[in-house]
Design a protein around this motif. Sequence first.
Motif, PDB file in Angstrom:
ATOM      1  N   TYR A  82      81.258  -0.851 -44.882  1.00  0.00           N
ATOM      2  CA  TYR A  82      82.688  -0.951 -44.638  1.00  0.00           C
ATOM      3  C   TYR A  82      82.951  -1.166 -43.155  1.00  0.00           C
ATOM      4  O   TYR A  82      82.324  -0.531 -42.311  1.00  0.00           O
ATOM      5  N   GLU A  83      83.891  -2.062 -42.856  1.00  0.00           N
ATOM      6  CA  GLU A  83      84.318  -2.253 -41.469  1.00  0.00           C
ATOM      7  C   GLU A  83      85.600  -1.465 -41.260  1.00  0.00           C
ATOM      8  O   GLU A  83      86.606  -1.693 -41.938  1.00  0.00           O
ATOM      9  N   ILE A  84      85.568  -0.529 -40.337  1.00  0.00           N
ATOM     10  CA  ILE A  84      86.733   0.314 -40.068  1.00  0.00           C
ATOM     11  C   ILE A  84      87.173   0.149 -38.615  1.00  0.00           C
ATOM     12  O   ILE A  84      86.375  -0.189 -37.739  1.00  0.00           O
ATOM     13  N   GLU A  85      88.449   0.386 -38.366  1.00  0.00           N
ATOM     14  CA  GLU A  85      88.913   0.530 -36.997  1.00  0.00           C
ATOM     15  C   GLU A  85      88.504   1.915 -36.526  1.00  0.00           C
ATOM     16  O   GLU A  85      88.758   2.915 -37.219  1.00  0.00           O
ATOM     17  N   LEU A  86      87.841   1.994 -35.383  1.00  0.00           N
ATOM     18  CA  LEU A  86      87.427   3.298 -34.875  1.00  0.00           C
ATOM     19  C   LEU A  86      88.657   4.181 -34.662  1.00  0.00           C
ATOM     20  O   LEU A  86      89.675   3.730 -34.120  1.00  0.00           O
ATOM     21  N   GLY A  87      88.555   5.430 -35.113  1.00  0.00           N
ATOM     22  CA  GLY A  87      89.678   6.357 -35.032  1.00  0.00           C
ATOM     23  C   GLY A  87      90.195   6.803 -36.384  1.00  0.00           C
ATOM     24  O   GLY A  87      91.050   7.684 -36.475  1.00  0.00           O
ATOM     25  N   VAL A  88      89.665   6.204 -37.471  1.00  0.00           N
ATOM     26  CA  VAL A  88      90.041   6.642 -38.824  1.00  0.00           C
ATOM     27  C   VAL A  88      89.539   8.074 -39.036  1.00  0.00           C
ATOM     28  O   VAL A  88      88.403   8.396 -38.673  1.00  0.00           O
ATOM     29  N   PRO A  89      90.352   8.982 -39.603  1.00  0.00           N
ATOM     30  CA  PRO A  89      89.854  10.336 -39.893  1.00  0.00           C
ATOM     31  C   PRO A  89      88.668  10.308 -40.856  1.00  0.00           C
ATOM     32  O   PRO A  89      88.653   9.512 -41.807  1.00  0.00           O
ATOM     33  N   VAL A  90      87.676  11.155 -40.615  1.00  0.00           N
ATOM     34  CA  VAL A  90      86.501  11.222 -41.487  1.00  0.00           C
ATOM     35  C   VAL A  90      86.925  11.520 -42.922  1.00  0.00           C
ATOM     36  O   VAL A  90      86.420  10.919 -43.875  1.00  0.00           O
ATOM     37  N   GLU A  91      87.880  12.440 -43.081  1.00  0.00           N
ATOM     38  CA  GLU A  91      88.337  12.820 -44.420  1.00  0.00           C
ATOM     39  C   GLU A  91      88.934  11.619 -45.148  1.00  0.00           C
ATOM     40  O   GLU A  91      88.672  11.399 -46.339  1.00  0.00           O
ATOM     41  N   GLU A  92      89.713  10.812 -44.432  1.00  0.00           N
ATOM     42  CA  GLU A  92      90.304   9.631 -45.043  1.00  0.00           C
ATOM     43  C   GLU A  92      89.226   8.624 -45.427  1.00  0.00           C
ATOM     44  O   GLU A  92      89.287   8.006 -46.494  1.00  0.00           O
ATOM     45  N   PHE A  93      88.226   8.452 -44.562  1.00  0.00           N
ATOM     46  CA  PHE A  93      87.163   7.500 -44.860  1.00  0.00           C
ATOM     47  C   PHE A  93      86.398   7.904 -46.122  1.00  0.00           C
ATOM     48  O   PHE A  93      86.042   7.056 -46.956  1.00  0.00           O
ATOM     49  N   ILE A  94      86.150   9.203 -46.289  1.00  0.00           N
ATOM     50  CA  ILE A  94      85.399   9.669 -47.460  1.00  0.00           C
ATOM     51  C   ILE A  94      86.236   9.572 -48.735  1.00  0.00           C
ATOM     52  O   ILE A  94      85.751   9.112 -49.777  1.00  0.00           O
ATOM     53  N   TYR A  95      87.520   9.975 -48.651  1.00  0.00           N
ATOM     54  CA  TYR A  95      88.296  10.153 -49.874  1.00  0.00           C
ATOM     55  C   TYR A  95      89.237   8.995 -50.219  1.00  0.00           C
ATOM     56  O   TYR A  95      89.754   8.938 -51.333  1.00  0.00           O
ATOM     57  N   SER A  96      89.457   8.077 -49.294  1.00  0.00           N
ATOM     58  CA  SER A  96      90.358   6.962 -49.580  1.00  0.00           C
ATOM     59  C   SER A  96      89.699   5.958 -50.523  1.00  0.00           C
ATOM     60  O   SER A  96      88.514   5.647 -50.396  1.00  0.00           O
ATOM     61  N   ASP A  97      90.505   5.408 -51.447  1.00  0.00           N
ATOM     62  CA  ASP A  97      89.997   4.378 -52.356  1.00  0.00           C
ATOM     63  C   ASP A  97      89.649   3.087 -51.618  1.00  0.00           C
ATOM     64  O   ASP A  97      88.898   2.253 -52.133  1.00  0.00           O
ATOM     65  N   GLU A  98      90.201   2.905 -50.415  1.00  0.00           N
ATOM     66  CA  GLU A  98      89.894   1.715 -49.617  1.00  0.00           C
ATOM     67  C   GLU A  98      88.441   1.707 -49.170  1.00  0.00           C
ATOM     68  O   GLU A  98      87.855   0.641 -48.979  1.00  0.00           O
ATOM     69  N   TRP A  99      87.857   2.907 -49.035  1.00  0.00           N
ATOM     70  CA  TRP A  99      86.493   3.003 -48.536  1.00  0.00           C
ATOM     71  C   TRP A  99      85.594   3.723 -49.552  1.00  0.00           C
ATOM     72  O   TRP A  99      85.264   3.140 -50.570  1.00  0.00           O
ATOM     73  N   CYS A 100      85.197   4.948 -49.300  1.00  0.00           N
ATOM     74  CA  CYS A 100      84.173   5.603 -50.129  1.00  0.00           C
ATOM     75  C   CYS A 100      84.669   6.053 -51.494  1.00  0.00           C
ATOM     76  O   CYS A 100      83.858   6.289 -52.390  1.00  0.00           O
ATOM     77  N   GLY A 101      85.971   6.237 -51.656  1.00  0.00           N
ATOM     78  CA  GLY A 101      86.518   6.592 -52.959  1.00  0.00           C
ATOM     79  C   GLY A 101      86.367   8.038 -53.351  1.00  0.00           C
ATOM     80  O   GLY A 101      86.665   8.424 -54.484  1.00  0.00           O
ATOM     81  N   GLY A 102      85.885   8.881 -52.431  1.00  0.00           N
ATOM     82  CA  GLY A 102      85.730  10.298 -52.719  1.00  0.00           C
ATOM     83  C   GLY A 102      84.344  10.670 -53.211  1.00  0.00           C
ATOM     84  O   GLY A 102      83.499   9.807 -53.488  1.00  0.00           O
ATOM     85  N   ILE A 103      84.120  11.978 -53.342  1.00  0.00           N
ATOM     86  CA  ILE A 103      82.861  12.500 -53.877  1.00  0.00           C
ATOM     87  C   ILE A 103      82.824  12.240 -55.382  1.00  0.00           C
ATOM     88  O   ILE A 103      83.867  12.223 -56.045  1.00  0.00           O
ATOM     89  N   ARG A 104      81.635  12.029 -55.917  1.00  0.00           N
ATOM     90  CA  ARG A 104      81.525  11.743 -57.353  1.00  0.00           C
ATOM     91  C   ARG A 104      82.210  12.850 -58.163  1.00  0.00           C
ATOM     92  O   ARG A 104      82.257  14.016 -57.745  1.00  0.00           O
TER      93      ARG A 104
END
Length: 446
Positions: free
Chosen positions: A253-275
């Motif tokens: 995933y290409e992100i703008e630096l400064g995205v919250p870690v929590e958002e990166f993990i749980y957002s559907d745009e990126w990791c989509g959350g924990i299984r």
Amino acid sequence: MGKKILTEHIDVPGIETFDVYRKQGGYTAVEKAIKTMTPEAVVEEVKKAGVRGRGGAGFPMGMKWSFLAKPEGVPRYLVCNADESEPGTFKDHYLMKNIPHLLIEGMIVSSFALGANTSFIYVRGELMYVIKILEKAIAEAKAAGFLGKNILGSGYDLELVVQPGGGAYICGEETALLESLEGKRGNPRNKPPFPAVKGLYQSPTVVNNVESIATTPWIMNNGGDAYAAIGIGRSTGTKLISASGHIKKPGVYEIELGVPVEEFIYSDEWCGGIRDGHHLKALVAGGSSVPILPAGLALKLANGEPRLMSYESLSEGGFQTGTMLGSGGFIVFDETACIVRNTWNFSRFYHHESCGQCSPCREGTGWMEKVLHRIEHGHGSLHDIDLLVDVARKIEGNTICPLGDAAAWPVASAIRHFREEFEWHITNPFEATQPGAVFRGEMALA
């Protein structure tokens, strides 16, 4: 959706070919740089951009370029470090495979800026099919007049060479890479002299990562100030993140630096959350060599503020409560992961990949692997935990290259944050060695 610099056109059908890449605006940065700018002006734009090395160290790329010695009559070299071997990191592979001309264009712009007439792309030997993709792209660019003699009638000459690596992690260290490129055993060199003064063939050399070099076309076309306006603080621009582990949507995933870690993990745009049905337990944010963090510290700083995907925020708190962005190898663990087993696995890797040149690393990585094997397989003692901390401390900072640190930090941080789990393995050896056994103490869950 955040700004896309490297992956904006990556899904365009046929983008790996010259013609399609050209139609999407490819090689306009080469035209602009060579026809309208001086090498010094190109360096200045990269310095304005504030882009930091994307291979792990995070050193400002423009500043690194400005250190290059320029003695008369001595050739200069640019070497692209594509020896991506850090466990958990696969972003450079993704770029080279899908949009090789972006790297080729970046190499031409960067070589022009540095005054290099021969440049190299050093690719890990296991990626032979990627090497063939790059060689095809180079041939296409050369046929179109963007490589070879008198590029675009400018009088500037450049040859690009793709060199397969020998399959050694240590060759990701820039001086070991240069030794390997010269046909020698890939042992890191003592520094100084630094590669900027005496690098490849004892000539001034710059070594940059694939992702770092691939940013230069966008910077040329849009300006360093525009790049610096993306991101947060000194963490400018975007970053490719190799996301893996217990998440719903692993990938690059290409992100703008400064995205919250929590958002990166749980957002559907990126990791989509924990299984489904599981919880975050731990995070390795920058590849296997960076300190591991428990869930609480992965998502928030020690003062309770959100932790961000940036160089500064991830390192906030030092190694007591922080980690590093590193190469962007983002490995997520849920509560079913065994931290002891994972740490042992990392240690096996570093013991195997140590070049053996420095005694603390050669011996210490082996000791850590043996002790961790002992604990994981039910034969450890409580004394072993402090022994591991002591060995890690004696490796760190006592080796020619950072591989020793890379081996020590995961072990020290795992014990710092998950000591109870190590103690449980030792005090409950029968239970801990059962198939699928996992420590389920309160510390484990987010």
